[in-house]
Enzyme design. Structure first.
Site, PDB file in Angstrom:
ATOM      1  N   PRO A   4       0.828  -1.202   0.000  1.00  9.20           N
ATOM      2  CG  PRO A   4      -0.733  -1.552   1.680  1.00  9.20           C
ATOM      3  CD  PRO A   4       0.582  -2.039   1.166  1.00  9.20           C
ATOM      4  CD  GLU A   5       3.790   2.385  -3.979  1.00 10.67           C
ATOM      5  OE1 GLU A   5       3.949   3.494  -4.521  1.00 10.67           O
ATOM      6  OE2 GLU A   5       4.199   1.325  -4.476  1.00 10.67           O
TER       7      GLU A   5
END
Length: 277
Positions: A4-5
């Site tokens: 997850p960015e």
DNA sequence: AATCATCCCTGACCGC
DNA sequence: TGCGGTCAGGGATGAT
């Protein structure tokens, strides 16, 4: 391998705030104590229980769940972490480490195969002192991030541009996927030293970073293997990636096969023709 | 102060 | 089929 960015955390935030705001946390179950970074698990559960969720926030890749009493839950999903709003009757997935029980008889589950993610409780007052959070660079979609900022900062950085984009103290929220996408779009080789970028390249990079993050958010994030939002749904940006995870496939600009190399120990996907050194 | 190396962790994958 | 080894990777930590 999709960590997850910024766009993924933003999507989790958006999906969860619709469900969580206004609910009270009626209990906490901790199956994996080391996931709780601070305070100690018992105290954590006690301090969280009984508080109402007032709003959600995000800073870089950190998700913030604000509670009454000026308390804030700080959650980092790292590589494989998930935060999913569920019905208690739904079977508890493997690798569920923390469960927050909610006043509407639902629950919020923290699930993380690799156990790298962390959950922490702090207060609004101490947010500026929280490790990891306090040293973050500007928000790429915020006002402090500008072409001038990039020009000023790149000039004095003696490090490869790919490594710099991954440095959260430089800029908050980019990870391997969006860093590679931004560099590809800006036609900049990941191994280039940051201080050697021309004004034109810097302008392109600035625009590319903003564009890929906005497109990522518009498409509800990138799901290659693990990522799902707060409703347990996958994103769709993986279909629109132009460089990341496309080794051997044709560059969408010139047809040259996308190549992969290591920069600073991280794999980097790039087009050898469009992104010459 | 800036930069680099190591570690954490599991599942997918590969070669034999 | 099974087994062992390697890889993936964000960020904390320690080393240079």
């Amino acid at each position: 391998m999709d960590m997850p960015e910024l766009p993924e955390v933003e999507t989790v935030k958006k999906t969860l705030e619709k469900k969580l705001v206004g609910l009270t946390i009626t209990g906490v179950e901790i199956f994996m104590p080391k996931i709780i970074r601070d305070p100690a698990p018992d105290k954590f559960a006690m301090e969280v229980t009984g508080n109402k969720i007032s709003r959600l926030g995000r800073r870089g890749k950190y998700l913030l769940i604000h509670l009454t009493g000026e308390k804030v839950l700080i959650i980092h999903l790292r590589m494989t972490g998930r935060l999913v709003y569920s019905e208690p009757v739904d079977p508890l997935p493997r690798h569920t480490h923390v469960v927050f029980r909610l006043s509407n008889d639902r629950e919020l589950r923290f699930i993380d195969m690799r156990q790298f993610g962390r959950v922490q409780l702090s207060t609004v007052r101490y947010l500026g002192q929280v490790k990891g959070l306090k040293d973050l660079g500007p928000e790429p979609l915020g006002e402090e991030f500008s072409r001038d900022f990039l020009r000023r900062e790149l000039k004095r950085k003696r490090v490869r541009i790919k490594s710099l984009l991954l440095d959260q103290t430089f800029l908050a929220g980019l990870g391997n996927i969006y860093a590679d996408e931004a560099l590809h779009r800006a036609r900049i080789n990941p191994k280039r030293m940051a201080c050697t970028l021309t004004p034109r390249e810097i302008a392109n990079l600035y625009r590319s970073i903003v564009e890929v993050l906005q497109e990522g958010i518009e498409n509800r994030g990138t799901s290659i293997r693990d990522y799902v939002d707060g409703d347990g749904r996958t994103g769709s940006y993986q279909a629109l990636l132009r460089a990341y995870n496309r080794e051997g496939q044709k560059c969408l600009y010139c047809g040259t096969p996308i190549a992969r190399l290591k920069v600073g120990g991280r794999s980097s996907y790039f087009c050898p023709a469009c992104q010459k050194e």
